[in-house]
Design a protein around this motif. Sequence first.
Motif, PDB file in Angstrom:
ATOM      1  N   GLN A 136     -17.683  10.072  32.570  1.00  0.00           N
ATOM      2  CA  GLN A 136     -18.764   9.612  33.118  1.00  0.00           C
ATOM      3  C   GLN A 136     -19.014   8.089  32.392  1.00  0.00           C
ATOM      4  OE1 GLN A 136     -21.264  12.792  31.336  1.00  0.00           O
ATOM      5  NE2 GLN A 136     -22.433  11.083  30.303  1.00  0.00           N
ATOM      6  N   ASP A 148     -19.770  17.224  32.162  1.00  0.00           N
ATOM      7  CA  ASP A 148     -21.041  16.625  31.490  1.00  0.00           C
ATOM      8  C   ASP A 148     -21.182  16.567  30.235  1.00  0.00           C
ATOM      9  OD1 ASP A 148     -23.843  16.365  31.123  1.00  0.00           O
ATOM     10  OD2 ASP A 148     -24.372  18.213  31.492  1.00  0.00           O
ATOM     11  N   TRP A 168     -24.068  17.188  27.669  1.00  0.00           N
ATOM     12  CA  TRP A 168     -24.656  18.690  27.363  1.00  0.00           C
ATOM     13  C   TRP A 168     -25.170  18.925  26.070  1.00  0.00           C
ATOM     14  CZ3 TRP A 168     -22.771  22.857  24.787  1.00  0.00           C
ATOM     15  CH2 TRP A 168     -21.564  22.903  23.926  1.00  0.00           C
ATOM     16  N   ALA A 215     -27.352  18.095  32.365  1.00  0.00           N
ATOM     17  CA  ALA A 215     -27.386  17.591  33.527  1.00  0.00           C
ATOM     18  C   ALA A 215     -28.154  16.376  33.897  1.00  0.00           C
ATOM     19  CB  ALA A 215     -27.960  18.702  34.530  1.00  0.00           C
ATOM     20  N   THR A 227     -19.372  23.305  41.042  1.00  0.00           N
ATOM     21  CA  THR A 227     -19.294  22.948  39.634  1.00  0.00           C
ATOM     22  C   THR A 227     -18.220  24.101  38.927  1.00  0.00           C
ATOM     23  OG1 THR A 227     -21.354  24.229  38.983  1.00  0.00           O
ATOM     24  CG2 THR A 227     -21.487  22.015  39.378  1.00  0.00           C
ATOM     25  N   GLU A 246     -28.785  12.703  34.702  1.00  0.00           N
ATOM     26  CA  GLU A 246     -28.143  11.898  36.103  1.00  0.00           C
ATOM     27  C   GLU A 246     -29.373  10.701  36.097  1.00  0.00           C
ATOM     28  OE1 GLU A 246     -27.222  12.929  40.203  1.00  0.00           O
ATOM     29  OE2 GLU A 246     -27.501  14.981  39.325  1.00  0.00           O
ATOM     30  N   GLY A 300     -24.652   9.524  33.088  1.00  0.00           N
ATOM     31  CA  GLY A 300     -24.450  11.052  33.441  1.00  0.00           C
ATOM     32  C   GLY A 300     -23.349  11.255  34.570  1.00  0.00           C
TER      33      GLY A 300
END
Length: 230
Positions: free
Chosen positions: A34, A61, A64, A69, A3, A71, A38
Amino acid sequence: MATTTIPSLDHSGSFQAYRADPQRDPRGAIVVIQEIFGVNEGIRRKCDHFAALGYMAFAPDLFWRLEPAIELDPDVPAQFQQALDWMGKFDQDKGIEDIEATIRAARAASGGKVGVTGYCLGGRLAYMTAARTDSDATVGYYAVGIDSLLGEKHAIANPLMLHIAGDDHFVSKEIQATMHQGLDDHPKVTLHDYPGEDHGFATEMGKRRSDAAAELADSRTEAFFAAHIG
């Protein structure tokens, strides 16, 4: 998982982006936007694929500011509903700012041109990116709500490709027709239709994927980026 940290343009904080690097000098960079789920495994696989083609790839992301994070799995009904709830809270204008910050970081890191591709919500954001940023080339898959954004089409200065699912249960036939009426004569925009396909057909994994249509759309995307990014 690799990352990179990217500072927000409004100086309110910073966010993480999944990053995949090619094994040789990059031919440019691709920013992967995305879906509402996510930066999950499917989006990371998209990045890994672009890296295998020789690009640096970044997936920011974008949720955020709501919760870092996130997912989610679109094949799990409860998680699909969670994703819809997050989308309802998401500030799309701030999302475009974060995409612009990622484009800048990608351009600095790769030393080349930057393409952007997005899926679902990311397809809508890809259109907005083409109109509001200096992305060198942009691709949107099954973008939602483009009929409400046609007033921005005059600002699209670099090539944009949109993949339209013909039986998209989030994008009616009427909206698809409005997209064509509004964009078919735009010199920078190319629309591709996929009759009989539903929303999410080009996901890397899961129940929504439709192999033949996904492979056709992705081959068009790869040729598009090869022509405009490197």
